[in-house]
Each structure stands twice: as structure tokens, then as C-alpha cells.
Design a protein around this motif. Sequence first.
Motif, PDB file in Angstrom:
ATOM      1  N   ARG A 133       0.826  -1.185   0.000  1.00  0.00           N
ATOM      2  CA  ARG A 133       0.000   0.000   0.000  1.00  0.00           C
ATOM      3  C   ARG A 133       0.869   1.246   0.000  1.00  0.00           C
ATOM      4  O   ARG A 133       1.883   1.331   0.679  1.00  0.00           O
ATOM      5  CB  ARG A 133      -0.901   0.003   1.242  1.00  0.00           C
ATOM      6  CG  ARG A 133      -1.816   1.216   1.321  1.00  0.00           C
ATOM      7  CD  ARG A 133      -2.716   1.117   2.530  1.00  0.00           C
ATOM      8  NE  ARG A 133      -1.991   1.327   3.754  1.00  0.00           N
ATOM      9  CZ  ARG A 133      -1.836   2.504   4.342  1.00  0.00           C
ATOM     10  NH1 ARG A 133      -2.332   3.591   3.777  1.00  0.00           N
ATOM     11  NH2 ARG A 133      -1.192   2.615   5.495  1.00  0.00           N
ATOM     12  N   PRO A 190      -6.743  -1.189   4.825  1.00  0.00           N
ATOM     13  CA  PRO A 190      -6.869  -2.339   3.926  1.00  0.00           C
ATOM     14  C   PRO A 190      -7.513  -3.551   4.586  1.00  0.00           C
ATOM     15  O   PRO A 190      -7.051  -4.043   5.608  1.00  0.00           O
ATOM     16  CB  PRO A 190      -5.415  -2.619   3.537  1.00  0.00           C
ATOM     17  CG  PRO A 190      -4.761  -1.285   3.594  1.00  0.00           C
ATOM     18  CD  PRO A 190      -5.409  -0.578   4.754  1.00  0.00           C
ATOM     19  N   GLN A 249     -10.984   2.399  -2.655  1.00  0.00           N
ATOM     20  CA  GLN A 249      -9.894   1.792  -3.420  1.00  0.00           C
ATOM     21  C   GLN A 249     -10.051   0.272  -3.342  1.00  0.00           C
ATOM     22  O   GLN A 249     -10.135  -0.291  -2.238  1.00  0.00           O
ATOM     23  CB  GLN A 249      -8.524   2.188  -2.860  1.00  0.00           C
ATOM     24  CG  GLN A 249      -8.277   3.691  -2.842  1.00  0.00           C
ATOM     25  CD  GLN A 249      -8.932   4.394  -1.670  1.00  0.00           C
ATOM     26  OE1 GLN A 249      -8.925   3.884  -0.552  1.00  0.00           O
ATOM     27  NE2 GLN A 249      -9.512   5.553  -1.904  1.00  0.00           N
ATOM     28  N   LYS A 286      -8.377  -3.363  -4.706  1.00  0.00           N
ATOM     29  CA  LYS A 286      -7.179  -3.942  -5.308  1.00  0.00           C
ATOM     30  C   LYS A 286      -7.392  -5.441  -5.546  1.00  0.00           C
ATOM     31  O   LYS A 286      -7.834  -6.168  -4.652  1.00  0.00           O
ATOM     32  CB  LYS A 286      -5.961  -3.718  -4.408  1.00  0.00           C
ATOM     33  CG  LYS A 286      -4.656  -4.251  -4.983  1.00  0.00           C
ATOM     34  CD  LYS A 286      -3.472  -3.961  -4.069  1.00  0.00           C
ATOM     35  CE  LYS A 286      -3.074  -2.504  -4.113  1.00  0.00           C
ATOM     36  NZ  LYS A 286      -1.792  -2.260  -3.398  1.00  0.00           N
ATOM     37  N   LYS A 290      -5.502  -8.992  -6.814  1.00  0.00           N
ATOM     38  CA  LYS A 290      -4.230  -9.667  -7.047  1.00  0.00           C
ATOM     39  C   LYS A 290      -4.393 -10.690  -8.162  1.00  0.00           C
ATOM     40  O   LYS A 290      -5.381 -11.433  -8.204  1.00  0.00           O
ATOM     41  CB  LYS A 290      -3.764 -10.372  -5.768  1.00  0.00           C
ATOM     42  CG  LYS A 290      -2.386 -11.000  -5.873  1.00  0.00           C
ATOM     43  CD  LYS A 290      -1.970 -11.641  -4.555  1.00  0.00           C
ATOM     44  CE  LYS A 290      -0.583 -12.261  -4.658  1.00  0.00           C
ATOM     45  NZ  LYS A 290      -0.172 -12.893  -3.370  1.00  0.00           N
ATOM     46  N   TYR A 315      -0.937  -6.749  -9.642  1.00  0.00           N
ATOM     47  CA  TYR A 315      -2.172  -6.202  -9.097  1.00  0.00           C
ATOM     48  C   TYR A 315      -2.890  -5.338 -10.125  1.00  0.00           C
ATOM     49  O   TYR A 315      -2.270  -4.738 -11.007  1.00  0.00           O
ATOM     50  CB  TYR A 315      -1.892  -5.328  -7.863  1.00  0.00           C
ATOM     51  CG  TYR A 315      -1.386  -6.101  -6.669  1.00  0.00           C
ATOM     52  CD1 TYR A 315      -2.269  -6.568  -5.700  1.00  0.00           C
ATOM     53  CD2 TYR A 315      -0.030  -6.363  -6.510  1.00  0.00           C
ATOM     54  CE1 TYR A 315      -1.811  -7.276  -4.591  1.00  0.00           C
ATOM     55  CE2 TYR A 315       0.445  -7.069  -5.421  1.00  0.00           C
ATOM     56  CZ  TYR A 315      -0.455  -7.524  -4.454  1.00  0.00           C
ATOM     57  OH  TYR A 315       0.006  -8.232  -3.383  1.00  0.00           O
ATOM     58  N   THR A 316      -4.198  -5.283  -9.981  1.00  0.00           N
ATOM     59  CA  THR A 316      -5.024  -4.304 -10.670  1.00  0.00           C
ATOM     60  C   THR A 316      -5.765  -3.531  -9.587  1.00  0.00           C
ATOM     61  O   THR A 316      -6.327  -4.122  -8.671  1.00  0.00           O
ATOM     62  CB  THR A 316      -6.030  -4.973 -11.625  1.00  0.00           C
ATOM     63  OG1 THR A 316      -5.316  -5.655 -12.649  1.00  0.00           O
ATOM     64  CG2 THR A 316      -6.960  -3.939 -12.249  1.00  0.00           C
ATOM     65  N   GLU A 317      -5.748  -2.200  -9.675  1.00  0.00           N
ATOM     66  CA  GLU A 317      -6.370  -1.393  -8.634  1.00  0.00           C
ATOM     67  C   GLU A 317      -7.269  -0.335  -9.254  1.00  0.00           C
ATOM     68  O   GLU A 317      -6.907   0.324 -10.224  1.00  0.00           O
ATOM     69  CB  GLU A 317      -5.312  -0.712  -7.765  1.00  0.00           C
ATOM     70  CG  GLU A 317      -5.897   0.074  -6.607  1.00  0.00           C
ATOM     71  CD  GLU A 317      -4.853   0.578  -5.626  1.00  0.00           C
ATOM     72  OE1 GLU A 317      -5.234   1.250  -4.638  1.00  0.00           O
ATOM     73  OE2 GLU A 317      -3.650   0.313  -5.848  1.00  0.00           O
ATOM     74  N   ARG A 321      -9.381   3.094  -8.116  1.00  0.00           N
ATOM     75  CA  ARG A 321      -9.593   4.107  -7.092  1.00  0.00           C
ATOM     76  C   ARG A 321     -10.605   5.124  -7.600  1.00  0.00           C
ATOM     77  O   ARG A 321     -10.540   5.541  -8.757  1.00  0.00           O
ATOM     78  CB  ARG A 321      -8.283   4.844  -6.770  1.00  0.00           C
ATOM     79  CG  ARG A 321      -7.171   3.983  -6.252  1.00  0.00           C
ATOM     80  CD  ARG A 321      -5.930   4.833  -6.025  1.00  0.00           C
ATOM     81  NE  ARG A 321      -4.748   4.005  -5.798  1.00  0.00           N
ATOM     82  CZ  ARG A 321      -3.509   4.406  -6.018  1.00  0.00           C
ATOM     83  NH1 ARG A 321      -3.284   5.642  -6.466  1.00  0.00           N
ATOM     84  NH2 ARG A 321      -2.489   3.599  -5.788  1.00  0.00           N
ATOM     85  N   HIS A 376      -2.805  -1.167 -13.562  1.00  0.00           N
ATOM     86  CA  HIS A 376      -2.728  -2.594 -13.900  1.00  0.00           C
ATOM     87  C   HIS A 376      -1.285  -3.000 -14.189  1.00  0.00           C
ATOM     88  O   HIS A 376      -0.621  -2.392 -15.040  1.00  0.00           O
ATOM     89  CB  HIS A 376      -3.606  -2.878 -15.124  1.00  0.00           C
ATOM     90  CG  HIS A 376      -3.589  -4.306 -15.567  1.00  0.00           C
ATOM     91  ND1 HIS A 376      -4.182  -5.315 -14.843  1.00  0.00           N
ATOM     92  CD2 HIS A 376      -3.040  -4.890 -16.666  1.00  0.00           C
ATOM     93  CE1 HIS A 376      -4.015  -6.459 -15.475  1.00  0.00           C
ATOM     94  NE2 HIS A 376      -3.319  -6.236 -16.582  1.00  0.00           N
ATOM     95  N   GLN A 388       3.781  -1.239 -15.035  1.00  0.00           N
ATOM     96  CA  GLN A 388       2.427  -0.853 -14.680  1.00  0.00           C
ATOM     97  C   GLN A 388       1.878   0.154 -15.678  1.00  0.00           C
ATOM     98  O   GLN A 388       2.570   1.095 -16.083  1.00  0.00           O
ATOM     99  CB  GLN A 388       2.406  -0.249 -13.275  1.00  0.00           C
ATOM    100  CG  GLN A 388       1.011   0.036 -12.723  1.00  0.00           C
ATOM    101  CD  GLN A 388       1.077   0.578 -11.306  1.00  0.00           C
ATOM    102  OE1 GLN A 388       1.733   1.581 -11.046  1.00  0.00           O
ATOM    103  NE2 GLN A 388       0.404  -0.094 -10.380  1.00  0.00           N
TER     104      GLN A 388
END
Length: 416
Positions: free
Chosen positions: A4, A209, A271, A273, A275, A280-282, A284, A324, A332
Motif C-alpha cells: 500500500r 486495507p 480503493q 485492489k 491480485k 495487481y489491478t487497482e 480508485r 494494472h 504498470q
Amino acid sequence: MVSRGQFLMDMIDTSKDMGKGMLSMYKNLTVYILPATCSHSYRWRRPKALSRSAAVILARPSTTGFMLRRGRLRFDYARLNADNQLSVYFVFQFDGTERGVFIRDFWGRVFENKWQLFSFTMGMFARPFGYEVNLASADRESPERGRMSQLLMKTERDLGAMVSFEPRRKDHPLRHFKLDVGLFNGPGLSSPADYDSYKDLIARASIKPYALSKSISITAGLSLLNGGFLQNTRYTYREGETNGIKTFLPDSSLSNINTKAPRRYAGADVQIKFKHHYGYTELRAEYWQGTQTATAATTETPAALLTEPSYTRKFNGAFIYLLHNIVNVHHQLGIKYDWYDPNTRVSAGDIGQPGSNLSATDIKYSTLELGYIYYINDNLKLMLWYDMIKNENTQLAGYTSDLKDDIFTCRLQFRF
């Protein structure tokens, strides 16, 4: 690269090598550490790019240039008690670039250790409002914060005091919950001193988180700012209509003097996230709305007591990120969209209409950003980022069509 992101008011991340080194020194009860960040940038902009378009710092008529965007050196001091519990934490950080040297953080925090629930912070530190404002520049994927936060929360920090509720025991039922409540001067670092007796009350309640499953985690927050500044003149303008034309209506009552010019914001953020095999794909998303008082020329919070009429507007805006990892966690891709509507009571067609005193300050801007980040190692990353900035098409001269104000940023960021 996968943990994070650090908030501006976070302590050193002990999941990183530097933080682990701190842990090895805890037996000495006192810890000193000097983290630093240095961001070297090359920027290209279209000729019409404004100063708040991704914080371009290029003197006109230059459209390209190298710059030292940030050069941060931070001193952290931590003191543990005899029970190996953190009791005092102190931070001093300054920013040195070709534009000068400025203090960015200067605060101390005292921890309550009987229940391990509370802490008290005082000094110059980040306002506890929103997610993007508090996300440290060294960890943020986009080169700059959104237009709205740059104007309404310039330099992110202010002088004040804050009480935090954050359970530190791992078995506490509210261990994922945090509440910050603080009083701040209001002008932030843009003012050399506080110029009135009014204070901003700022609060943020957040969920840290939380794992929804083995591969999905979520964080979220709600923020509130209730403040304002001294109305120094009798003249104030508010939105209204005259003969069906939307405009600012003047109020010149003597009773306006020494009243409070309002600044009230509310925000929500989330947010999520995911895995996966590559990293990771996040996603927000953050939204603000509220009331802002400033001037005819800008919606930026005044840095000094106004000697001109004040203008009060309703606003809203948002920041949306999609991040991503591709191939692995070192690569990324990022997509960011943000908008800032400084005057939600008017539409694009109202601005510049004959008989209206609306101006370029009331124009809505939106920005679509595309980027690639290469995390070379824990200490070095490369950012390639392109901003496509759109303004409303109005009846105002110079803003009847979209300005040519796109920006490209190439940044190499060192961190140690």
C-alpha cells in the motif's frame, strides 16, 4: 512496489528494507532515519497549458524543459518506551529544487499506550482530507495530483493539531478503522502566517486495507472540512440570476464585514485492489463537493486577507484511477480521469453570455491521463505520462473551443 502506498502522515513502512532496518534498531529505544526522494523531470506542453495543468513549472514562452520537480529529505525520530511501545514520533522534511528550499513537514506525535487507541499530532502536516491529497508523491502513480486538489488543497499541508483514534492491538475489533479529527489555520503553506481567528475543522474516517478474499482487498474513507476565513470587505458575490441570465449578484451590506466567508467540503473515496498472476489491478475513485469562497480570478484558497470582493461558488470534482501490472510487478499501466467544476450552478453556455459577469474561473476542466511506470527497483522508477486536458466550450472569448494544453511528462524518480 506492491504494498500500500505511503500516506504523508504515515510512519516509515516496515515492509521495506529501510523500515526493516529501523526494526533492528528498536532495542536501542531511539531510532533516527533519513529517507529521501528526488524527482527529475522533462516536460513538454502545448502553448496554452496553464500553471495548474499538472503543475507545469515552465516559464513562458518555453514549451519544453528539464526540472527538479521534488527534492525531499526527511528526518524521522522515533522513541520507544521500556515496553517496546512507540511513545513519540517526530518528522522534519524539506523540499529543495531550483526554485528554492521550503519546509514541507514539521510535526510531532505522542502516543497513548494504556489502551493503545489514541495519538495526538501537532505542527505542520498534511490535512486529513481525502485519499489522493494524502498519498505521498513518492508513491503516487501520476506525476501530479488532480486540478481540484491543487487548487483547494495547495501544498496539502497546514499548521494545526489533530487527535487520532487508531487501535494498534492486532486483536482489537476496530483494528481496521481510523478516525482523524483536527483544527487547522486554513491558508496552508501558501500563507506565511495565519491572518484571522477562524479555523478549519477537518475530519476523516477510513477503513484500512481489509481483505474481502485471498485476492481482493478494499479501503475507503469519508472526509469533511468545515471552515472559512474573515470577510474583510463589505463586498461579496454569490450565484444568482438577472432577467434569466445566470450571474454573480453583489451584496454590499456593511454587516458583511468581519463575518465568515465559508469553505465547506465533503468527500468520499474507495480503493479496490485485485491480485493476479502479473501483480495487481487497482481501481480508485474519489469524489468531492462543497462550497468554496475565493475571488473573481481564482478558486484557490486566499493566501492573504482579501482586500477585494469575495466570490462564493458551489463546486464538485473527482479523481478516478485504473492501475494494472503487466508482465510482472515492475511494469504498470495507468489511466486517470479527473474533473473539477468550480461553479456547478452554471453551464458552459452561461459563461460569456452578454449581461453575465461569469469568467474563465467558472469553467469546468476534465483531464484524461495515460501512463506507464517502470519500477526498476525499490529505489528507482521511470514514469511516462500524457495529460489530455479538456475545457468547456463557452461563449467567453478565448474559450469558445478546447485549448491546446496537453502535457507530456518523463520522470525519473530516486528514492532511498
